[in-house]
Design an enzyme around this catalytic site. Sequence first.
Site, PDB file in Angstrom:
ATOM      1  N   ILE A  72       0.842  -1.213   0.000  1.00 38.75           N
ATOM      2  CA  ILE A  72       0.000   0.000   0.000  1.00 38.75           C
ATOM      3  C   ILE A  72       0.873   1.258   0.000  1.00 38.75           C
ATOM      4  O   ILE A  72       0.571   2.237  -0.690  1.00 38.75           O
ATOM      5  CB  ILE A  72      -0.977   0.007   1.194  1.00 38.75           C
ATOM      6  CG1 ILE A  72      -1.759  -1.304   1.259  1.00 38.75           C
ATOM      7  CG2 ILE A  72      -1.956   1.182   1.078  1.00 38.75           C
ATOM      8  CD1 ILE A  72      -2.658  -1.434   2.479  1.00 38.75           C
ATOM      9  N   THR A  83      12.024  -5.247   4.694  1.00 41.31           N
ATOM     10  CA  THR A  83      11.861  -6.629   5.137  1.00 41.31           C
ATOM     11  C   THR A  83      11.551  -7.445   3.884  1.00 41.31           C
ATOM     12  O   THR A  83      11.509  -6.901   2.768  1.00 41.31           O
ATOM     13  CB  THR A  83      10.675  -6.760   6.108  1.00 41.31           C
ATOM     14  OG1 THR A  83       9.465  -6.483   5.376  1.00 41.31           O
ATOM     15  CG2 THR A  83      10.799  -5.793   7.287  1.00 41.31           C
ATOM     16  N   PHE A  95       2.718   3.657   7.331  1.00 41.48           N
ATOM     17  CA  PHE A  95       2.281   2.372   6.771  1.00 41.48           C
ATOM     18  C   PHE A  95       3.122   1.216   7.316  1.00 41.48           C
ATOM     19  O   PHE A  95       2.751   0.061   7.138  1.00 41.48           O
ATOM     20  CB  PHE A  95       2.465   2.357   5.242  1.00 41.48           C
ATOM     21  CG  PHE A  95       1.566   3.261   4.461  1.00 41.48           C
ATOM     22  CD1 PHE A  95       0.303   2.842   4.079  1.00 41.48           C
ATOM     23  CD2 PHE A  95       1.991   4.523   4.075  1.00 41.48           C
ATOM     24  CE1 PHE A  95      -0.523   3.660   3.327  1.00 41.48           C
ATOM     25  CE2 PHE A  95       1.169   5.354   3.318  1.00 41.48           C
ATOM     26  CZ  PHE A  95      -0.082   4.919   2.950  1.00 41.48           C
ATOM     27  N   THR A  99      -6.108  -1.143  10.534  1.00 43.73           N
ATOM     28  CA  THR A  99      -6.887  -2.200   9.884  1.00 43.73           C
ATOM     29  C   THR A  99      -8.222  -2.445  10.578  1.00 43.73           C
ATOM     30  O   THR A  99      -8.360  -2.202  11.782  1.00 43.73           O
ATOM     31  CB  THR A  99      -6.057  -3.501   9.898  1.00 43.73           C
ATOM     32  OG1 THR A  99      -6.869  -4.592   9.505  1.00 43.73           O
ATOM     33  CG2 THR A  99      -5.522  -3.828  11.296  1.00 43.73           C
ATOM     34  N   ASP A 100      -9.158  -3.005   9.820  1.00 40.54           N
ATOM     35  CA  ASP A 100     -10.450  -3.382  10.417  1.00 40.54           C
ATOM     36  C   ASP A 100     -10.317  -4.591  11.345  1.00 40.54           C
ATOM     37  O   ASP A 100     -11.218  -4.872  12.139  1.00 40.54           O
ATOM     38  CB  ASP A 100     -11.500  -3.660   9.322  1.00 40.54           C
ATOM     39  CG  ASP A 100     -11.122  -4.779   8.354  1.00 40.54           C
ATOM     40  OD1 ASP A 100     -10.014  -5.339   8.475  1.00 40.54           O
ATOM     41  OD2 ASP A 100     -11.948  -5.087   7.460  1.00 40.54           O
ATOM     42  N   GLU A 101      -9.183  -5.315  11.240  1.00 39.38           N
ATOM     43  CA  GLU A 101      -9.042  -6.545  12.041  1.00 39.38           C
ATOM     44  C   GLU A 101      -8.984  -6.262  13.536  1.00 39.38           C
ATOM     45  O   GLU A 101      -9.172  -7.176  14.336  1.00 39.38           O
ATOM     46  CB  GLU A 101      -7.793  -7.326  11.603  1.00 39.38           C
ATOM     47  CG  GLU A 101      -7.878  -7.771  10.170  1.00 39.38           C
ATOM     48  CD  GLU A 101      -6.962  -8.945   9.827  1.00 39.38           C
ATOM     49  OE1 GLU A 101      -6.432  -9.582  10.731  1.00 39.38           O
ATOM     50  OE2 GLU A 101      -6.815  -9.187   8.626  1.00 39.38           O
ATOM     51  N   TYR A 144      -1.220 -10.520  14.907  1.00 39.27           N
ATOM     52  CA  TYR A 144      -1.158  -9.333  14.029  1.00 39.27           C
ATOM     53  C   TYR A 144      -2.165  -8.267  14.459  1.00 39.27           C
ATOM     54  O   TYR A 144      -1.805  -7.113  14.697  1.00 39.27           O
ATOM     55  CB  TYR A 144      -1.422  -9.738  12.572  1.00 39.27           C
ATOM     56  CG  TYR A 144      -1.780  -8.563  11.688  1.00 39.27           C
ATOM     57  CD1 TYR A 144      -0.841  -7.595  11.373  1.00 39.27           C
ATOM     58  CD2 TYR A 144      -3.083  -8.403  11.184  1.00 39.27           C
ATOM     59  CE1 TYR A 144      -1.166  -6.496  10.580  1.00 39.27           C
ATOM     60  CE2 TYR A 144      -3.419  -7.319  10.393  1.00 39.27           C
ATOM     61  CZ  TYR A 144      -2.460  -6.356  10.096  1.00 39.27           C
ATOM     62  OH  TYR A 144      -2.795  -5.272   9.331  1.00 39.27           O
ATOM     63  N   LYS A 180      -1.615  -4.468  15.989  1.00 39.10           N
ATOM     64  CA  LYS A 180      -2.136  -3.248  15.358  1.00 39.10           C
ATOM     65  C   LYS A 180      -3.055  -2.500  16.336  1.00 39.10           C
ATOM     66  O   LYS A 180      -3.045  -1.273  16.398  1.00 39.10           O
ATOM     67  CB  LYS A 180      -2.903  -3.579  14.073  1.00 39.10           C
ATOM     68  CG  LYS A 180      -2.051  -4.047  12.914  1.00 39.10           C
ATOM     69  CD  LYS A 180      -1.064  -2.998  12.406  1.00 39.10           C
ATOM     70  CE  LYS A 180      -1.728  -1.841  11.669  1.00 39.10           C
ATOM     71  NZ  LYS A 180      -0.711  -0.939  11.063  1.00 39.10           N
ATOM     72  N   HIS A 209      -9.278 -18.289  12.908  1.00 39.67           N
ATOM     73  CA  HIS A 209      -9.670 -17.562  11.693  1.00 39.67           C
ATOM     74  C   HIS A 209     -10.919 -16.706  11.906  1.00 39.67           C
ATOM     75  O   HIS A 209     -11.992 -17.225  12.219  1.00 39.67           O
ATOM     76  CB  HIS A 209      -9.952 -18.604  10.605  1.00 39.67           C
ATOM     77  CG  HIS A 209      -9.881 -18.081   9.223  1.00 39.67           C
ATOM     78  ND1 HIS A 209      -9.916 -18.897   8.127  1.00 39.67           N
ATOM     79  CD2 HIS A 209      -9.788 -16.812   8.739  1.00 39.67           C
ATOM     80  CE1 HIS A 209      -9.846 -18.173   7.034  1.00 39.67           C
ATOM     81  NE2 HIS A 209      -9.786 -16.896   7.377  1.00 39.67           N
TER      82      HIS A 209
END
Length: 354
Positions: free
Chosen positions: A11, A34, A79, A132-134, A158, A162, A293
């Site tokens: 992104i 990375t 980012f 993020t939406d996560e 992750y 975030k 998940h």
Amino acid sequence: MILVTGSAGFIGANFVLDWFARHDEAVVGLDKLTYAGNLENLASLKDDPRHIFVRGDIGDAELVTKLLKQYRPRAVINFAAESHVDRSIHGPEDFIQTNIVGTFHLLESVRAYWSGLADEEKTDFRFLHVSTDEVYGSLAKGDPAFSETHRYEPNSPYSASKAASDHLVRAYHHTYGLPVLTTNCSNNYGPYHFPEKLIPLMIVNALAGKPLPVYGDGQQIRDWLYVKDHCSAIRCVLEKGRLGEVYNVGGCNEKANLDIVHTVCALLDELRPRADGKPYREQIAFVADRPGHDRRYAIDARKIERELGWKPAETFETGIRKTVQWYLDNQGWVNNVQSGNYRQWVEKNYAGRD
Ligand code: NAD
Ligand code: DAU
């Protein structure tokens, strides 16, 4: 000028390329390079005087302080992150280091720089954190989409890392007055997407005649947004966003993973049919599910639309066609990523440099 961290990733690179298509304002890109950072993404800017690239870590306070002093950016757009859920399950430590500790050091460096600015520059300065939406966790079928006030319920290392970074950014605004903005976006897709994520992996595996691994029953739902629409949302928030506010960004494109894979296969059947004339969907292989998940993500993007007038330009149908075509037209990029040649190029490029 602006400072863009993670500028060689998926992104970040799209953001920098799109920025120069609209602005002459200079960009300093800071990226650790990375496995996910690829300078080939920015190859078209190689001799562009508006673009300065620096290889380095957002957590390196000495380097970041030096860059801020030297270039005096009016904004920092963050980012930089470890971004792949599966990798965070296999090895969470890098996620903690970059997404939490790194963001903390970056905030500290930026706070020191911002505190020393003259009044007008201080007022105009922005720190925009890309998230993020996560962080909001998982939705059940029929639940309303995530709004900005949805509670934080991250489920993977992750998303937890975030979430922690979002909290730090928020705290730096409330405690120190740092002029921050946060965006929480849904799943992106488009050019330069590293082929470890669903859509690019399916395209490159399909073309290579390999299996297309679908986790579990393939009925998990994501809300897909073309990457250039995410970039336009970030530009919009940077320009008009209210200080300290959070803006959710999404495409209103909820799709089950299996439907995504079927769509990619159908486009490849049309644009690059298999030599044996059989459909690509024959390569689909259901595999063991991702631990923990998340079942469904969906973004309520009404706030950014209402307050800032942002709307995505692409539908899923137009965006996915462009994406598949981009991978077909850029086999060299795919080959270099897969063979690791882009990394050798990076070593060569940086050998002997300070
Ligand atoms: P990416 O993995 O493609 O790119 C991340 C970039 O950050 C890479 O170039 C990498 O080299 C760099 N980086 C990693 N650690 C660093 C460090 N310590 N210092 C400096 N640079 C470092 O990720 P992406 O998909 O481009 O995501 C960018 C940001 O957007 C991330 O913060 C991610 O959480 C967020 N986001 C991604 C999506 C998505 O669908 N990809 C959706 C919403 C939000
Ligand atoms: O929602 C935003 C997030 O989207 C970003 O914050 C992350 O950085 C980004 O990686 C992405 O996370 P996901 O886990 O949703 O993306 P990924 O492409 O890894 O997986 C998308 C869905 O596809 C997910 O339900 C898992 C599934 N999947 C993925 C892979 C790689 C498969 O079924 N098979 C696969 O091989």
